[in-house]
Design a protein around this motif. Sequence first.
Motif, short mmCIF file in Angstrom:
data_model
loop_
_atom_site.label_atom_id
_atom_site.label_comp_id
_atom_site.label_asym_id
_atom_site.label_seq_id
_atom_site.Cartn_x
_atom_site.Cartn_y
_atom_site.Cartn_z
N VAL A 1 0.85 -1.21 0.00
CA VAL A 1 0.00 0.00 0.00
C VAL A 1 0.88 1.25 0.00
CG1 VAL A 1 -1.81 1.28 1.22
CG2 VAL A 1 -1.79 -1.24 1.30
N ILE A 2 1.75 1.35 0.98
CA ILE A 2 2.49 2.60 1.17
C ILE A 2 3.49 2.83 0.03
CG2 ILE A 2 4.06 3.90 2.69
CD1 ILE A 2 2.67 2.65 5.08
N ASN A 3 4.16 1.78 -0.42
CA ASN A 3 5.13 1.98 -1.51
C ASN A 3 4.45 2.41 -2.80
OD1 ASN A 3 7.33 1.46 0.11
ND2 ASN A 3 7.37 -0.73 -0.35
N GLY A 4 3.28 1.83 -3.09
CA GLY A 4 2.55 2.21 -4.31
C GLY A 4 2.12 3.67 -4.26
N LEU A 5 1.56 4.07 -3.13
CA LEU A 5 1.09 5.46 -2.97
C LEU A 5 2.26 6.43 -3.03
CD1 LEU A 5 -1.62 4.15 -2.21
CD2 LEU A 5 -1.73 5.65 -0.23
N HIS A 6 3.32 6.07 -2.32
CA HIS A 6 4.45 7.00 -2.22
C HIS A 6 5.14 7.20 -3.57
CE1 HIS A 6 8.65 8.17 -1.09
NE2 HIS A 6 7.94 9.06 -0.44
N ARG A 7 5.30 6.14 -4.32
CA ARG A 7 5.96 6.24 -5.63
C ARG A 7 5.13 7.16 -6.56
NH1 ARG A 7 5.96 2.61 -9.98
NH2 ARG A 7 4.98 0.96 -8.77
N ALA A 8 3.82 7.08 -6.47
CA ALA A 8 2.97 7.95 -7.30
C ALA A 8 3.14 9.42 -6.88
CB ALA A 8 1.51 7.52 -7.19
N CYS A 9 3.30 9.66 -5.59
CA CYS A 9 3.51 11.04 -5.11
C CYS A 9 4.83 11.59 -5.63
CB CYS A 9 3.49 11.10 -3.58
SG CYS A 9 1.88 10.75 -2.86
N ILE A 10 5.87 10.77 -5.59
CA ILE A 10 7.19 11.19 -6.09
C ILE A 10 7.11 11.50 -7.59
CG2 ILE A 10 9.58 10.40 -6.51
CD1 ILE A 10 8.99 10.92 -3.57
N ASP A 11 6.48 10.59 -8.33
CA ASP A 11 6.39 10.79 -9.78
C ASP A 11 5.55 12.02 -10.13
OD1 ASP A 11 7.94 8.58 -10.05
OD2 ASP A 11 6.40 7.28 -10.92
N ALA A 12 4.54 12.32 -9.32
CA ALA A 12 3.69 13.48 -9.61
C ALA A 12 4.49 14.77 -9.52
CB ALA A 12 2.51 13.53 -8.64
N HIS A 13 5.50 14.76 -8.66
CA HIS A 13 6.33 15.95 -8.53
C HIS A 13 7.08 16.20 -9.84
CE1 HIS A 13 9.59 18.58 -7.04
NE2 HIS A 13 8.56 19.11 -6.37
N ALA A 14 7.64 15.14 -10.40
CA ALA A 14 8.38 15.27 -11.67
C ALA A 14 7.42 15.53 -12.83
CB ALA A 14 9.18 13.99 -11.91
N GLU A 15 6.29 14.83 -12.84
CA GLU A 15 5.40 14.87 -14.00
C GLU A 15 4.52 16.12 -14.02
OE1 GLU A 15 2.33 11.73 -16.21
OE2 GLU A 15 3.31 11.16 -14.34
N PHE A 16 4.00 16.50 -12.85
CA PHE A 16 3.02 17.61 -12.81
C PHE A 16 3.54 18.83 -12.04
CE2 PHE A 16 0.50 13.55 -12.40
CZ PHE A 16 0.19 13.46 -13.76
N GLY A 17 4.70 18.72 -11.44
CA GLY A 17 5.24 19.83 -10.66
C GLY A 17 4.48 20.11 -9.39
N MET A 18 3.75 19.10 -8.90
CA MET A 18 2.98 19.31 -7.67
C MET A 18 3.60 18.54 -6.51
SD MET A 18 -0.36 16.90 -8.45
CE MET A 18 -1.20 17.28 -6.90
N SER A 19 3.29 18.97 -5.30
CA SER A 19 3.74 18.23 -4.13
C SER A 19 2.58 17.41 -3.58
CB SER A 19 4.29 19.18 -3.06
OG SER A 19 3.40 20.25 -2.83
#
Length: 346
Positions: free
Chosen positions: A123-141
């Motif tokens: 659960v946590i690794n899947g969610l966290h990886r998406a948050c990290i990628d969103a920073h690179a992809e969408f410039g959001m935190s």
Amino acid sequence: MLKVKPVSAERLPELLRCMPKAELHMHIEGSLEPELMFALGQRNGISMAYPDIDSLRRAYVFDNLQDFLDIYHAGTLVLRTEQDFYDMTHAYLARAAADNVLHAEIFFDTQTHTGHGVSVDVVINGLHRACIDAHAEFGMSASLILCFLRHLSEQEAFECLEQALPYRDKLVGVGLASSEMGHPPEKFARVFARARELGLRLVAHAGEEGPPAYIWSALDVLKVERIDHGVQAMKDPALMARLVQDRIPLTVCPLSNLKLRVFPNLAGHNLARMLDAGIVATVNSDDPAYFGGYINENFTQTFAALGLGAQHAYQLARNSFEASFIDEALKRQYIDRLAVTFETFE
Ligand code: HPA
Ligand code: ZN
């Protein structure tokens, strides 16, 4: 506070959509759209309780919170692998970025999933990886808040916290969700005290359906920094004074309140009265796949129903950054971007 130019009723929805904002109250499992739910069910060989997407959507009619929670939990059965959790979170973050959400604090729980035989790391690794990628992809935190399920025991909440400890650095805080009535915050006093010792930020759902007493105990016993929902606070003038004086933010979810029949219609929602009273209110989507709209729909529908204007929009967006758990420098940066949007909007 910035004094903003008036904006016509025709142009207001565009301003609401394009203004930078933070979303502080959404449950990632509640962003699972029927299309993705069916796709994940198929990928994992899980048979669905509804024959097709349309009949599933037609079941999204609720009389109260518990009605919703029953359907919501059934939907989580398709989530099995880290990639499933990643895909769900990535889909939400892409949608949020399109709504000009610059920062999201995402609620999730592990107890639902461990109850289905899915481990905490998945659960946590899947969610966290998406948050990290969103920073690179969408410039959001984006950051993660682990919610305890309040219909389960204190002992189970302690076990949940214990299991999450190896992933402590992937969490910003803990919260309290699920069936409110009969499960007052004080049931979790010791778990929240432990989370506080660990340096986690604290929030709790209180006063969605439950009485003002639950908001008092979330503040005074759990020592939370924000109240999720909190709309029942208006029944208690002393509590309102406390929320204003201590600038305790409320993460309000108007379409959720409508769909779960906390208010009979949006025109009867108390968001405008809260702002008038000086409450640090914010607007959020709660469970957007179930309640008929993401954050911008919550803004546009509520503003239309309550006759709110540009100054309220600025206030709510600013509140969302002020109430967030991001550091002061990033907060200032986001609030500056907000001011630029309002100053240049024609
Ligand atoms: N309230 C309580 N628990 C929840 C909610 C809510 O609105 N959404 C998902 N879990
Ligand atoms: Zn919620």
